[in-house]
Scaffold this active site. Structure first.
Site, PDB file in Angstrom:
ATOM      1  N   TYR A 117      43.478  74.487  39.817  1.00 44.76           N
ATOM      2  CA  TYR A 117      44.053  74.793  38.915  1.00 44.76           C
ATOM      3  C   TYR A 117      43.456  75.274  37.590  1.00 44.76           C
ATOM      4  O   TYR A 117      42.512  74.713  36.855  1.00 44.76           O
ATOM      5  CB  TYR A 117      44.851  73.122  38.207  1.00 44.76           C
ATOM      6  CG  TYR A 117      45.284  72.548  39.163  1.00 44.76           C
ATOM      7  CD1 TYR A 117      45.853  73.123  40.550  1.00 44.76           C
ATOM      8  CD2 TYR A 117      45.607  71.102  39.099  1.00 44.76           C
ATOM      9  CE1 TYR A 117      46.520  72.028  41.232  1.00 44.76           C
ATOM     10  CE2 TYR A 117      46.056  70.073  40.059  1.00 44.76           C
ATOM     11  CZ  TYR A 117      46.679  70.756  41.248  1.00 44.76           C
ATOM     12  OH  TYR A 117      47.054  70.044  42.223  1.00 44.76           O
ATOM     13  N   HIS A 137      41.634  68.935  49.451  1.00 44.26           N
ATOM     14  CA  HIS A 137      43.105  69.566  48.599  1.00 44.26           C
ATOM     15  C   HIS A 137      43.692  70.152  49.961  1.00 44.26           C
ATOM     16  O   HIS A 137      44.866  69.819  50.154  1.00 44.26           O
ATOM     17  CB  HIS A 137      42.724  70.519  47.884  1.00 44.26           C
ATOM     18  CG  HIS A 137      43.848  70.833  46.910  1.00 44.26           C
ATOM     19  ND1 HIS A 137      43.639  71.325  45.421  1.00 44.26           N
ATOM     20  CD2 HIS A 137      45.165  70.517  46.740  1.00 44.26           C
ATOM     21  CE1 HIS A 137      44.688  71.390  44.954  1.00 44.26           C
ATOM     22  NE2 HIS A 137      45.545  70.998  45.754  1.00 44.26           N
TER      23      HIS A 137
END
Length: 336
Positions: A64, A133
């Protein structure tokens, strides 16, 4: 008033608030806004308000920004690090110029590089929960988890997790080092973990389940009535579920969810969240605004009768949502 209950996430000793806060929308990714523009001051105030409401479980990732989100979280938790449970993720490769390559990298040497960078960005010397992730298709999961295990031994990480993994991957990983949590998209709209063996595997192995996008990326709020309601560079414009005919088919379901919510005197958001939470799952709805963290936190107090639950699930049965939850390219990396 803080009435948010804490639960054990998995069976390795990690305790978190039953509802966490997804921080992804607080910063752009690779120059594009995820869910519309974010304001840093309001985002930080939202993280502070979350703690007042008992929401101490923050979810971020090096992806992010890249890296900007972890740095924002660091500002928000400064001086209060020990009051928050911090989860971050690695795997989407970020190069030395802080650019995303969009490759998935689970190689052991990258695991060590990524954790050191995340610790620095978060301004802390340990991560409570460190997730892979996405699974690197070119690196055996045993090798990635073996390196993550070394992070636990060195004290840089307390617990490890996986995101968007298949049941057999979970088993292989758990055999190398106990997995505390698996994170996957899960909502009344997205029920895949119920049918692909993930939920039963987690229950069997004593691994916690963390539901991201429990409000269907905001779609279940009912605030979005047309595909044009998404800002031009909003990430959701790329998702088949929110495009064309799929959008309007799914909107019909949302209208029925709103009607049930209204009959209970709550919002559609709260109904969607309460449904996830009553399945003994930790939910991490994302928001960057104080008013929404307050609305979300209140959902943890809502209960359903068996009849209400059955009614809701009859309107939105498993597999009813039209369109996939990512574009074709990103779908290749889920449930691996």
């Amino acid at each position: 008033m803080n009435t948010m209950k804490s639960i054990n996430l998995g069976s390795q000793g990690l305790q978190v608030s039953v509802e966490g806060l997804g921080c992804m929308g607080m910063t752009p990714i690779a120059g594009g806004d995820i869910y519309g523009k974010a304001d840093e001051g309001e985002s930080i105030a939202t993280i502070h308000r979350a703690l007042e409401l008992g929401v101490n479980f923050l979810d971020t990732a090096d992806l992010y920004g890249p890296l900007l989100n972890e740095r924002l979280v660091a500002k928000a938790i400064q001086g209060n690090r020990d009051k928050y449970i911090i989860a971050t993720k690695f795997g989407y490769e970020v190069d030395d110029d802080e650019q995303l390559t969009w490759a998935i990298n689970g190689r052991p040497e990258y695991v060590h590089k990524a954790i050191n960078r995340s610790l620095k960005n978060l301004g802390t010397d340990y991560i409570d929960l460190y997730y892979l992730h996405r699974v690197d298709p070119n690196t055996p999961i045993e090798d990635t988890v073996g390196a993550m295990s070394q992070l636990v031994q060195s004290g840089k990480v307390k617990y490890i997790g996986l995101s968007e993994v298949a049941a057999d991957t979970i088993r292989k990983a758990h055999a190398i080092h106990p997995i505390t949590a698996v994170q996957t998209e899960y909502s009344i709209f997205e029920r895949d973990p119920e049918v692909n063996g993930v939920l039963t595997t987690l229950q069997e192995l004593g691994i916690g389940f963390v539901a991201y996008s429990p409000v269907g990326r905001g779609f279940l709020t009912g605030a979005i009535q047309s595909p044009d309601d998404f800002a031009e560079n909003d990430f959701r414009r790329q998702i088949p579920r929110y495009q064309g005919e799929n959008f309007y088919k799914n909107l019909e379901l949302v209208k029925q969810i709103q009607a049930i919510a209204a009959s209970k005197g709550i919002t559609a958001t709260q109904l969607a969240l309460a449904w996830v939470l009553q399945n003994n799952v930790v939910a991490i709805p994302g928001t960057k605004r104080i008013k929404y963290i307050e609305e979300n936190a209140a959902a943890a107090q809502i209960t359903f009768t068996p009849e209400e639950k059955a009614q809701l699930e009859s309107i939105v049965p498993v597999g009813v949502a039209a369109g996939s939850r990512y574009d074709e390219q990103q779908m290749k990396f889920v449930n691996q």
